[in-house]
Design an enzyme around this catalytic site. Structure first.
Site, short mmCIF file in Angstrom:
data_model
loop_
_atom_site.label_atom_id
_atom_site.label_comp_id
_atom_site.label_asym_id
_atom_site.label_seq_id
_atom_site.Cartn_x
_atom_site.Cartn_y
_atom_site.Cartn_z
N SER A 154 -10.91 -22.50 -3.85
CA SER A 154 -11.23 -23.84 -3.31
C SER A 154 -12.53 -24.42 -3.83
O SER A 154 -12.80 -25.60 -3.61
CB SER A 154 -11.31 -23.78 -1.79
OG SER A 154 -10.01 -23.83 -1.27
N LYS A 167 -12.27 -27.50 -5.72
CA LYS A 167 -11.88 -28.78 -5.09
C LYS A 167 -12.92 -29.91 -5.27
O LYS A 167 -12.54 -31.01 -5.64
CB LYS A 167 -11.57 -28.58 -3.61
CG LYS A 167 -10.29 -27.75 -3.37
CD LYS A 167 -10.12 -27.42 -1.89
CE LYS A 167 -8.87 -26.60 -1.65
NZ LYS A 167 -8.76 -26.19 -0.23
N TYR A 226 -14.48 -25.68 5.50
CA TYR A 226 -13.28 -25.61 6.32
C TYR A 226 -13.60 -26.10 7.73
O TYR A 226 -14.38 -27.02 7.91
CB TYR A 226 -12.71 -24.18 6.34
CG TYR A 226 -12.49 -23.62 4.95
CD1 TYR A 226 -11.68 -24.30 4.05
CD2 TYR A 226 -13.07 -22.44 4.56
CE1 TYR A 226 -11.46 -23.80 2.77
CE2 TYR A 226 -12.86 -21.94 3.28
CZ TYR A 226 -12.06 -22.62 2.41
OH TYR A 226 -11.86 -22.13 1.16
N1 GLU Z 1 -5.57 -21.56 -3.80
C1 GLU Z 1 -5.91 -21.40 -2.44
C2 GLU Z 1 -4.92 -22.12 -1.55
O1 GLU Z 1 -4.58 -23.22 -1.79
C3 GLU Z 1 -7.28 -21.89 -2.23
C4 GLU Z 1 -7.72 -21.76 -0.82
C5 GLU Z 1 -9.19 -21.59 -0.66
O2 GLU Z 1 -9.90 -21.10 -1.51
O3 GLU Z 1 -9.61 -21.96 0.43
O4 GLU Z 1 -4.42 -21.59 -0.61
#
Ligand code: GLU
Length: 441
Positions: free
Chosen positions: A64, A67, A243
């Site tokens: 993530s 992102k 998160y």
């Molecule tokens: N590739 C992971 C997902 O989409 C990334 C999640 C993360 O790092 O929070 O579930």
């Protein structure tokens, strides 16, 4: 002398090392198999100094943490409005993989949850770009932030692809709302490839430092991304990066950040440094347990909370004195430090309160190390108004901290570089609006 910072990093790493709480991510089989004992931390300053301790060159998947960078790419490639139309900027307070979209619009709440991240992935590159080309573009973009060519971990990628049911479900929902306009499978594939890019803590610190350095990679000196995009990305990291623990993080640690389920964590401190940590065991929110502990220590040990209030603007006026007699009477305002809006307001007030009667006013910026755009404009407006009131206004600026000191309509300003000239500016350069760009002596 021994350098201080590596010793400090060794010390904090040793302090958090014994903790074994948390679990490696289990929903991606390859990540569950990661060595949970790995531990590393890196600081990268905005002028390119890198300090690390522990596992700084061990590679793991970015997950993530990609992102915010993919969001930056979408904003750069498509512009703000088309991206904001499809992805919001509100913290969701929900888990990263929650199957939830805004009720009325179907828009993901922010680009840091998976729904938003898959949408921003789909907005990278020009409209209609083929999925495979788009992923390449994303990987090259991440590489520019890291300052080296990054590659995909095919094993982790395949492993995540096989268990991508939840992301596929989210992507299909996005497609049904018209947020995604293409085959959802291709977007999920591309997004998972983006998440499977291999990085080390050193790479991540450099990527964060590029954000902290207004989009310029401190090592390559390349302007990777526009400043306006950086501001948007850092704001979203600050409010949504951790998160559903984003509020706790913002209040207690206060560093714009992003975590990933492989155990990486980055923080970008505007104007100061990029930080990265790596430790694979995660807490219930999906954030690295020891990574969070390290950031707690960094923030409190070194006062890195972005809401830490800096000293008030009053120090910008170092002294305010009158020199000379009769027609030579000169008011000298010695300014200092970094001047932004509040500092400039303080200068305006100082000038007003002094009810200046001297024929000459010197604005001495020799001790000013930075002045932002609004403060520069305010200072020049002070110069313009004083000159319209009949004062000779002199700017003592040895380091040319104010490059083109246009005093604006009708104003005039004499620029000198040496303190002696300030009291006798007859031969110095003079800038006038009517002759803008020309030096009159
Ligand atoms: N590739 C992971 C997902 O989409 C990334 C999640 C993360 O790092 O929070 O579930």
């Amino acid at each position: 002398m021994q350098p201080l910072i590596p010793d400090y990093l060794d010390e904090v790493l040793a302090a958090v090392a014994p903790s074994s709480s948390g679990e490696t991510a289990s929903y991606i089989p390859e990540l569950a198999a990661a060595d949970p004992e790995r531990l590393g931390a890196v600081f990268a300053t905005v002028d390119g100094e890198v300090y690390g301790a522990g596992d700084v060159d061990v590679e793991f998947t970015i997950q993530s943490i990609s992102k915010p960078f993919a969001y930056a790419l979408a904003l750069s490639d498509r512009g703000f409005a088309p991206v904001l139309e499809k992805v919001g900027v509100e913290p969701s307070g929900e888990a990263f993989n929650e199957i939830s979209l805004e009720r009325d619009t179907g828009r993901p709440r922010n680009p840091m949850i998976n729904a938003g991240a898959m949408t921003t992935h789909s907005l990278a590159g020009a409209e209609g770009m083929k999925p495979a080309e788009r992923v390449e573009r994303v990987i090259r973009w991440l590489s520019a932030f890291a300052g080296r060519d990054l590659e995909v971990d095919e094993t982790v990628c395949a492993s995540e692809m096989e268990s991508a049911h939840r992301n596929l479900a989210i992507a299909h929902m996005l497609r049904s709302y018209g947020i995604l306009t293409e085959d959802p499978r291709g977007v999920v594939d591309g997004y998972i490839r983006q998440c499977s890019v291999l990085v080390s803590a050193r790479d991540l610190a450099m990527m964060a430092a590029t954000l902290a350095n207004r989009g310029i990679n401190p090592l390559s000196d390349e302007q990777v991304v526009d400043q306006a995009v950086v501001r948007q990305v850092l704001s979203v990291m600050a409010t949504c990066g951790m998160y559903d623990a984003a509020g706790d993080w913002a209040t207690q640690i206060g560093i714009p950040a992003k975590s990933g389920v492989a155990g990486g964590l980055i923080g970008a401190l505007p104007g100061q440094l990029g930080i990265a940590t790596f430790s694979p065991r995660l807490d219930s929110h999906g954030n690295s347990v020891r990574g969070v502990s390290l950031f707690e220590r960094f923030s409190s040990d070194m006062g890195l909370h972005v809401m830490e209030v800096p000293p008030a603007g009053r120090e910008v006026v170092r002294s305010n004195r009158v020199r000379g007699e009769g027609p030579d009477r000169t008011r000298i305002l010695r300014l200092q430090g970094g001047i932004r809006f509040a500092g400039a307001e303080r200068i305006v007030r100082e000038v007003l309160d002094s009810a200046l009667s001297e024929p000459r006013v010197v604005l001495d910026v020799s001790l000013v190390h930075s002045i932002d755009d609004v403060a520069r404009r305010m200072l020049l407006e002070v110069a313009r108004r004083l000159s319209l009131d009949g004062h000779q206004v002199v700017l003592l600026d040895p380091e040319t901290i104010i490059p083109e000191p246009d005093p604006g309509d009708g104003g005039s300003l004499t620029v000198v570089h040496e303190p002696e000239e300030a009291l006798n500016p007859g031969v110095a350069d003079r800038w006038e609006r009517s002759d803008w760009g020309q030096r009159l002596s």
